[in-house]
Each structure stands twice: as structure tokens, then as C-alpha cells.
Design a protein around this motif. Sequence first.
Motif, PDB file in Angstrom:
ATOM      1  N   MET A  99      26.559  41.972  41.728  1.00  0.00           N
ATOM      2  CA  MET A  99      27.304  40.710  41.225  1.00  0.00           C
ATOM      3  C   MET A  99      26.579  39.281  41.127  1.00  0.00           C
ATOM      4  SD  MET A  99      31.215  39.649  42.697  1.00  0.00           S
ATOM      5  CE  MET A  99      32.121  40.767  41.581  1.00  0.00           C
ATOM      6  N   GLN A 100      25.794  39.255  42.153  1.00  0.00           N
ATOM      7  CA  GLN A 100      25.187  37.845  42.072  1.00  0.00           C
ATOM      8  C   GLN A 100      24.096  37.813  41.156  1.00  0.00           C
ATOM      9  OE1 GLN A 100      23.482  36.491  45.883  1.00  0.00           O
ATOM     10  NE2 GLN A 100      24.536  38.162  46.925  1.00  0.00           N
ATOM     11  N   MET A 123      28.961  33.641  49.502  1.00  0.00           N
ATOM     12  CA  MET A 123      28.490  34.013  48.030  1.00  0.00           C
ATOM     13  C   MET A 123      29.107  33.024  46.968  1.00  0.00           C
ATOM     14  SD  MET A 123      28.479  37.449  45.980  1.00  0.00           S
ATOM     15  CE  MET A 123      28.428  37.473  43.930  1.00  0.00           C
ATOM     16  N   HIS A 176      32.325  43.960  35.821  1.00  0.00           N
ATOM     17  CA  HIS A 176      31.473  44.436  37.000  1.00  0.00           C
ATOM     18  C   HIS A 176      32.317  45.865  37.325  1.00  0.00           C
ATOM     19  CE1 HIS A 176      29.137  44.568  40.516  1.00  0.00           C
ATOM     20  NE2 HIS A 176      30.271  44.665  41.273  1.00  0.00           N
ATOM     21  N   PHE A 190      31.935  48.369  43.377  1.00  0.00           N
ATOM     22  CA  PHE A 190      31.394  47.106  43.815  1.00  0.00           C
ATOM     23  C   PHE A 190      29.998  47.134  44.513  1.00  0.00           C
ATOM     24  CE2 PHE A 190      30.904  43.293  46.674  1.00  0.00           C
ATOM     25  CZ  PHE A 190      31.033  42.466  45.789  1.00  0.00           C
ATOM     26  N   ASP A 191      29.152  46.017  43.997  1.00  0.00           N
ATOM     27  CA  ASP A 191      27.915  45.963  44.519  1.00  0.00           C
ATOM     28  C   ASP A 191      27.412  44.214  44.745  1.00  0.00           C
ATOM     29  OD1 ASP A 191      25.049  45.595  44.551  1.00  0.00           O
ATOM     30  OD2 ASP A 191      24.777  47.812  44.270  1.00  0.00           O
ATOM     31  N   ASP A 192      27.365  43.791  45.810  1.00  0.00           N
ATOM     32  CA  ASP A 192      27.364  42.344  45.951  1.00  0.00           C
ATOM     33  C   ASP A 192      25.917  41.843  45.186  1.00  0.00           C
ATOM     34  OD1 ASP A 192      25.859  43.621  47.918  1.00  0.00           O
ATOM     35  OD2 ASP A 192      26.480  42.151  49.356  1.00  0.00           O
ATOM     36  N   ARG A 193      25.012  42.641  45.411  1.00  0.00           N
ATOM     37  CA  ARG A 193      23.653  42.386  44.844  1.00  0.00           C
ATOM     38  C   ARG A 193      23.579  42.298  43.338  1.00  0.00           C
ATOM     39  NH1 ARG A 193      19.879  44.600  42.273  1.00  0.00           N
ATOM     40  NH2 ARG A 193      20.848  46.682  42.693  1.00  0.00           N
ATOM     41  N   ARG A 195      36.297  38.275  51.626  1.00  0.00           N
ATOM     42  CA  ARG A 195      35.014  38.451  52.116  1.00  0.00           C
ATOM     43  C   ARG A 195      33.774  37.656  51.293  1.00  0.00           C
ATOM     44  NH1 ARG A 195      33.311  44.405  51.448  1.00  0.00           N
ATOM     45  NH2 ARG A 195      31.630  43.744  50.212  1.00  0.00           N
ATOM     46  N   LEU A 196      33.846  37.341  50.190  1.00  0.00           N
ATOM     47  CA  LEU A 196      32.876  36.982  49.214  1.00  0.00           C
ATOM     48  C   LEU A 196      33.029  35.269  49.754  1.00  0.00           C
ATOM     49  CD1 LEU A 196      33.191  38.456  45.765  1.00  0.00           C
ATOM     50  CD2 LEU A 196      31.431  38.984  47.452  1.00  0.00           C
ATOM     51  N   LEU A 239      38.501  41.519  48.693  1.00  0.00           N
ATOM     52  CA  LEU A 239      36.911  41.342  48.482  1.00  0.00           C
ATOM     53  C   LEU A 239      36.786  39.997  48.131  1.00  0.00           C
ATOM     54  CD1 LEU A 239      34.028  42.116  47.451  1.00  0.00           C
ATOM     55  CD2 LEU A 239      35.124  42.867  45.439  1.00  0.00           C
ATOM     56  N   CYS A 273      31.564  35.102  53.533  1.00  0.00           N
ATOM     57  CA  CYS A 273      29.715  35.309  53.628  1.00  0.00           C
ATOM     58  C   CYS A 273      29.016  33.966  52.710  1.00  0.00           C
ATOM     59  CB  CYS A 273      29.308  36.491  53.337  1.00  0.00           C
ATOM     60  SG  CYS A 273      29.539  36.712  50.897  1.00  0.00           S
TER      61      CYS A 273
END
Length: 501
Positions: A260-261, A287, A252, A255-258, A281-282, A278, A285
Motif C-alpha cells: 500500500m505504501q 502511515m 489494493h 492487505f499488505d501495508d508495504r 491502525r494506519l 484498518l 502507526c
Amino acid sequence: MTQTAVPPTLDGLFCRLLARQPDALALADPADKPRVTGQAPRRLTFAEADQAISALAAHFVEAGLPPNSVIGIQLPNTVEFVLTVLAAHRAGLVVALLPQLWRQAELTMALNRTGARAVVTAGRIDGVGHADLAMNAAVEAFSIRHVCGFGSDLPEGMASLDDVIANGARAMALASQDGRRAAIVSFDVTPEGFRAVPRTHLHLIAGSLAISLETGVAQGATILSAVAPSSFAGITSSLVLWLLSGGTLALHHPFDDRVMQQQAAEQPADVLVAPAALALRLAECGMLSRLPKLRGVVGLWRAPEQVVSSPCWPEGHAALTDVYLFGETGLFAARRGDDGAPAAILPGPHTSPRDIEGGSITGEVVLTPKGTIALRGPMIPIAAWAPSTTPANSPPPAAPLDCVDTGYAARLDRTSGALCITAPPSGIMAVGGYRFLAQDLEAWAKCLGQGALLTALPDRISGYRLAGRAQDNARAREAMLGLGLNPLMAEAFRDSRAGGA
């Protein structure tokens, strides 16, 4: 007469996996690779990766790169990085890790310092023309004889490695393999200035074992890595960890959380490797709770003095392993317990796993008489930190000769006897993984004319953040980029109304 076993190399580990499971999935690209480099994502089996590695290795040999010469690599967190590193080792070369944030000034310095003979980069990374940067740096590095890259629209004179892979592997004489030989050169900034740090294959394997054993990475695990692989910690926690576990390495680009999901849904991960801030934080939230297969999280702390004050890891999540990073000197890992608090770090031998009696000794932590942390063990390249000369009547070293002083200040807790890391090395600033001398800020600001100011402010996430002030911020940004400096310097002069400091 018995033959002495040759110590393993990274390519040797890969070849063992290839022989065992040629059709298993080995590497998976970031889902947003078209945005990062303009190329389509790749998913390669071990056999397909081997074909690409052999083709690249043959190209390096045919380009006239002699064994043990240095090849600089500046690539994003994609499969091309992994393929190029293993191909360089198969051709008998030493890889110089060039961070993606580096621009022409730093690239030129690193290439000249190592006497690099070749450079590998990508046409564009995140919208930045890295191929042009590499060509310009190569002009100023007289040792460079070959420049090549991945992607489209490469400048004239740069060989296309995509074409090399597409043309397939060619027969070549394999270079001799020995884990005691240099594998990589990474770069650090110390109070004495810029330093190149060479490491052998054995150093890399030892560093990765410290993480793997403490985290409990299972054989065949799928590892999702969201760290830049351009440092000792970055490469040991991703590429080498994958080679030791023998599973799949999903990459990955931070960083882009969308994204990564999306990756986690398409390729469920057993282990997530990410910057510690990070990862916290994940978890906060929610995730990570949506990743049911996840069994371990590896959090890299580039500011290890912040671990003790970090939030507790939420109950019910995959176990978090804190990896304390000390620049390019070394690292150690400590998995958090059921209470979610950081584990106590005691001076002396560091065993992994820590909660099992008789665990393997992966290194040793020493508190020096001057109140700093020193490291010793199989991952520490003692020779890289030894002074070239010792002045007459110089005071005795603060740390034992088989240790390397990291410069990080520490003290012992009076109650528990645990180490408390209190401050980074004096005079060193770190913005994420980018380290520089504090005195350089003043020198850079002077290039911008009277009244310009550039300073570093403490930041909970990245250690420090840069803030600048000038009569014309837009012109200051252009001047910084014109000097060939890191874009972090230019972004210090962004308009405060747009989120600047």
C-alpha cells in the motif's frame, strides 16, 4: 412531445467520463498483482478500459447470454473486476457478487438461487484454485451455460477472457440502458436464512452519493480502495464512487501495508477507502501522515455497534468518515469532527454533508418500537426484504412498510437523544464481511465427529473470530475443506501454537 430522461446506469456514467477524458488514467492495478493472480499489473486509460469493456460485452452476447440474465462474478480487487461488471451491464446482464471467501457449497447455493447463466472467475486468487471451484459449482447449478475466467492454466471448458480482451472489441448491438433495472445481486444472511438482494443502478448510485457527499470527494480525485468489492458497500465505496468523481481508481487487494505504501507513492491518493479498523491502525502507526495528498478516509464498519467505542481519530490527519454498514440492507455515513470522536447519529432524515445546512437527504434512520434500527431511502430495496407471504393473524410489522428493519439493536441516549447501536442481529455471526447463522456452527461441528467443537468468540477487529477443537485438528481442517466450506471454518482448527485460538 418531450422525451422522458432515462435514469443513469453505471456504464452510462462511465461513457460520460470516456467522452470527456479518454486519455486520462482510469484504473490502476495492485502493485502485488503477480502474487495475487499471477498476472502483471495493468494501468488503463478510459479509452483502453472502454476497449476491454466492449470486447467482454461482445463476448457475453456471443455466448448466448440473453438480456437481464444473471452472471456470477468472483474476482479479486483488480481491474478485471471493474471491467467485467461494466461489460456485463453493457451487455444488459445482472451481476451476482460472489465473495472471494466463498467455496463450492456457497457458490452453488448462490448460483441456483439466482438462476445464473454464467460465471466469471480467476484461475487462482491468493494461491487458491478458484477456476476449479467455479467449474465444480457450475456442475451443480443447472442454469449455468457459460464459464469463463482470467489468468493462465484455466481448466478445460473455461473460456479465457484475457484472450477476449487481447483480440479487441467487436461490433455489437448495445443493450438498452435504464437505471431502474436490476444491476447487481448481493447476498446476505438473516435470521430467516440465506437471502439474495437485487439492486438497481439507482440504488447503487444513491448509496455511493451518501458516502461521496459526506466525505467531500472532489471531482477528478484519485481513490485508493482497499476493500473487497463483493458487497453493496464494497462496490458503492469503490467502483461507483470512482464513476461519480471521474478520477482514477487505484485498487489494493487487502492487505499488505508495504504494498500500500508503494502504491501510495506511485499514485498519490486523495481518498483512501478501507475497513475502519484498518484505517485506525494506519493512522496510529503514522502511515497516513506520510500521504500528503490525502484529503479523506472512508472507514467501513461491518460491526457498526463498535463505532461508539472506537478510538478518537488522531488530530492532523485527513478527515475520517465512518460508514455504518447493516449487512446488505443499507448504510449511512458520518464524518468525524475536529475532536476526532464519532459523530452523534440522530434518528430521522440523514443529510449529507451533515455540517452544511440544507444538505441532501440520503436516507432516514428509524428506531422501531422493538428497539431495532430500520432504514428507508433511495438506496434501500424494499421489495427484496418483503415477505413472500403474510400468515393470517400475524402481528403488525415492527417497522413502517417503507422501511427495512436491520435487526441491529439500539437505544436513545437520554442526554443527547443520539442513537446508540448496542448489538448485531440475534443469531447472526460476522467474521469480517462473512456472515452466517450461529446455529450453523453446531451443524458444521457435528460433521467432524464426537468431541469436536466450533464456536465464535468476540473480536475487536472483525466482530467475531472462529475457534475450534477436535481430536485431530489437521484432519478437521481437511474435513471442513472437503465439505466445500469457507476457509475461515478450516482455519478455526489451526494449531494454537501457530497462533490459533
